[in-house]
Design a protein around this motif. Structure first.
Motif, PDB file in Angstrom:
ATOM      1  N   VAL A 153       0.855  -1.185   0.000  1.00  0.00           N
ATOM      2  CA  VAL A 153       0.000   0.000   0.000  1.00  0.00           C
ATOM      3  C   VAL A 153       0.892   1.237   0.000  1.00  0.00           C
ATOM      4  O   VAL A 153       1.669   1.453   0.935  1.00  0.00           O
ATOM      5  N   MET A 154       0.784   2.024  -1.049  1.00  0.00           N
ATOM      6  CA  MET A 154       1.557   3.260  -1.188  1.00  0.00           C
ATOM      7  C   MET A 154       0.742   4.256  -1.999  1.00  0.00           C
ATOM      8  O   MET A 154       0.146   3.891  -3.020  1.00  0.00           O
ATOM      9  N   GLY A 155       0.705   5.511  -1.540  1.00  0.00           N
ATOM     10  CA  GLY A 155       0.087   6.568  -2.318  1.00  0.00           C
ATOM     11  C   GLY A 155      -1.368   6.331  -2.664  1.00  0.00           C
ATOM     12  O   GLY A 155      -1.766   6.538  -3.823  1.00  0.00           O
ATOM     13  N   ASP A 156      -2.178   5.856  -1.708  1.00  0.00           N
ATOM     14  CA  ASP A 156      -3.612   5.604  -1.902  1.00  0.00           C
ATOM     15  C   ASP A 156      -3.867   4.468  -2.891  1.00  0.00           C
ATOM     16  O   ASP A 156      -4.983   4.355  -3.432  1.00  0.00           O
ATOM     17  N   THR A 157      -2.888   3.631  -3.134  1.00  0.00           N
ATOM     18  CA  THR A 157      -3.007   2.565  -4.127  1.00  0.00           C
ATOM     19  C   THR A 157      -2.590   1.239  -3.518  1.00  0.00           C
ATOM     20  O   THR A 157      -1.659   1.170  -2.723  1.00  0.00           O
ATOM     21  N   ILE A 158      -3.294   0.168  -3.915  1.00  0.00           N
ATOM     22  CA  ILE A 158      -3.009  -1.184  -3.427  1.00  0.00           C
ATOM     23  C   ILE A 158      -2.454  -2.000  -4.588  1.00  0.00           C
ATOM     24  O   ILE A 158      -3.079  -2.096  -5.654  1.00  0.00           O
ATOM     25  N   PHE A 159      -1.284  -2.595  -4.363  1.00  0.00           N
ATOM     26  CA  PHE A 159      -0.635  -3.402  -5.389  1.00  0.00           C
ATOM     27  C   PHE A 159      -0.437  -4.833  -4.894  1.00  0.00           C
ATOM     28  O   PHE A 159      -0.225  -5.070  -3.703  1.00  0.00           O
ATOM     29  N   ALA A 160      -0.464  -5.776  -5.826  1.00  0.00           N
ATOM     30  CA  ALA A 160      -0.078  -7.154  -5.528  1.00  0.00           C
ATOM     31  C   ALA A 160       1.435  -7.267  -5.540  1.00  0.00           C
ATOM     32  O   ALA A 160       2.125  -6.578  -6.297  1.00  0.00           O
TER      33      ALA A 160
END
Length: 328
Positions: A153-160
């Motif tokens: 989770v970084m910068g209001d974004t969720i990544f796999a």
């Protein structure tokens, strides 16, 4: 509604960093203790019960096997605790994608595990650490976060973990995802997933190893010769990842030296030094003839992590290694 209980595993990084100046560019990572960070988080009024375990207080460029080993053990311990709904790992951004993939491949994907960091230290103007942490709490508390594997989770974004990469040195929105892009968007008050969980019922893909073998990344450059390949073999590398030009290309003399290494039983993975794109088999380089593996969507750093896990698991056959790189 019951308050979510979340275990926080602290490793340091910029999110716990201090520069001693609101406007300075230099800072020291890992200066803020986990308990101090939690006190600040709780003062925001976040509806979650947080407890912390201090794993390390380092910049993530210094993460090593002992830190990874303890971190993995603490995650497994938290996963086994039915009272804990999710795990947050505070981590430096430089190697977050490597730690995320290592854990993603060696943990069951059920209970959410979220890596979170910051691009600006805690005492800098516009620091993003507390917002990112609040976002991570929201993700860790959400039942829909289960069965997605390790998340960043970084910068209001969720990544796999499989997709995430750091794509800028200092931008506040430094992280991107490839090939799938973000899995969702999050703020301290909202959370939207872009699709359902994809790993329901999966087990850990690899057992946690006793150690990781030596695998090196070789960056291709115009005019280079084959001596770097010989040097890597000379220090006992058990695998080599080529960060090649374009679709994983390199000067012919380098490819010839790598072909000899592959023939001698040292797996060679072709990835790209380019920021984004697939490295497919047999495009510019004849992988079938040379015995190489194509990295597909993984960049050099994550290709190295995956190859180390494969070798530690006793998987050395190029075809079997290729299957692991092909798997989403």
């Amino acid at each position: 509604m019951n308050t979510s209980r979340i275990r926080v595993l602290a490793t340091g990084g910029t999110i716990a960093g201090s520069g001693g100046s609101a406007f300075g560019s230099g800072y020291s990572p890992g200066q803020i203790a986990a308990e101090d960070m939690l006190r600040e988080v709780k003062s925001l009024g976040i509806d979650a019960e947080l407890d912390a375990v201090e794993i390390a207080s380092i910049g993530s460029q210094d993460i090593d096997w002992p830190v990874w080993d303890r971190l993995h053990a603490e995650v497994v311990r938290a996963q086994a605790d039915d009272a804990i709904c999710g795990i947050i790992i505070t981590h430096g951004t430089d190697t977050a994608e490597e730690t995320a993939l290592l854990l993603d491949q060696t943990l069951e994907p059920g209970k959410p595990v979220i890596l979170v960091g910051a691009m600006r230290p805690a005492d800098a103007v516009g620091s993003d650490g507390m917002r990112n942490f609040a976002n991570a709490v929201r993700v860790a508390s959400d039942p829909a976060s289960r069965d997605r594997g390790v998340l960043v989770v970084m910068g209001d974004t969720i990544f796999a973990a499989r997709d995430v990469r750091k794509a800028a040195t200092s931008n506040i929105d430094a992280f991107k995802g490839f090939p799938r892009g973000p899995l969702g968007r999050v703020t301290p008050s909202t959370l939207d997933w872009f699709g359902p969980a994809a790993r329901t019922g999966e087990k850990a893909r690899f057992a946690w190893p006793e150690k990781l073998p030596r695998v090196a990344i070789l960056i291709a450059g115009a005019g280079m010769d084959a001596q770097p390949v010989e040097a890597l073999l000379g220090i006992g590398c058990q695998g080599i990842v080529l960060a090649g030009m374009g679709q994983g290309n390199a000067p012919r003399c380098v490819l010839d030296a790598l072909q000899q290494a592959a023939a001698a039983g040292v797996p060679v993975v072709r990835s790209s030094r380019v920021d984004e794109g697939l490295v497919d088999r047999n495009v510019e380089v004849d992988d079938d003839a040379r015995g190489f593996i194509a990295a597909r969507s993984l960049g050099p750093a994550k290709s190295r992590i995956l190859l180390m896990l494969l070798l530690a698991s006793g998987i050395t056959d190029p075809a079997a290694i290729q299957q692991a790189f092909d798997k989403p």
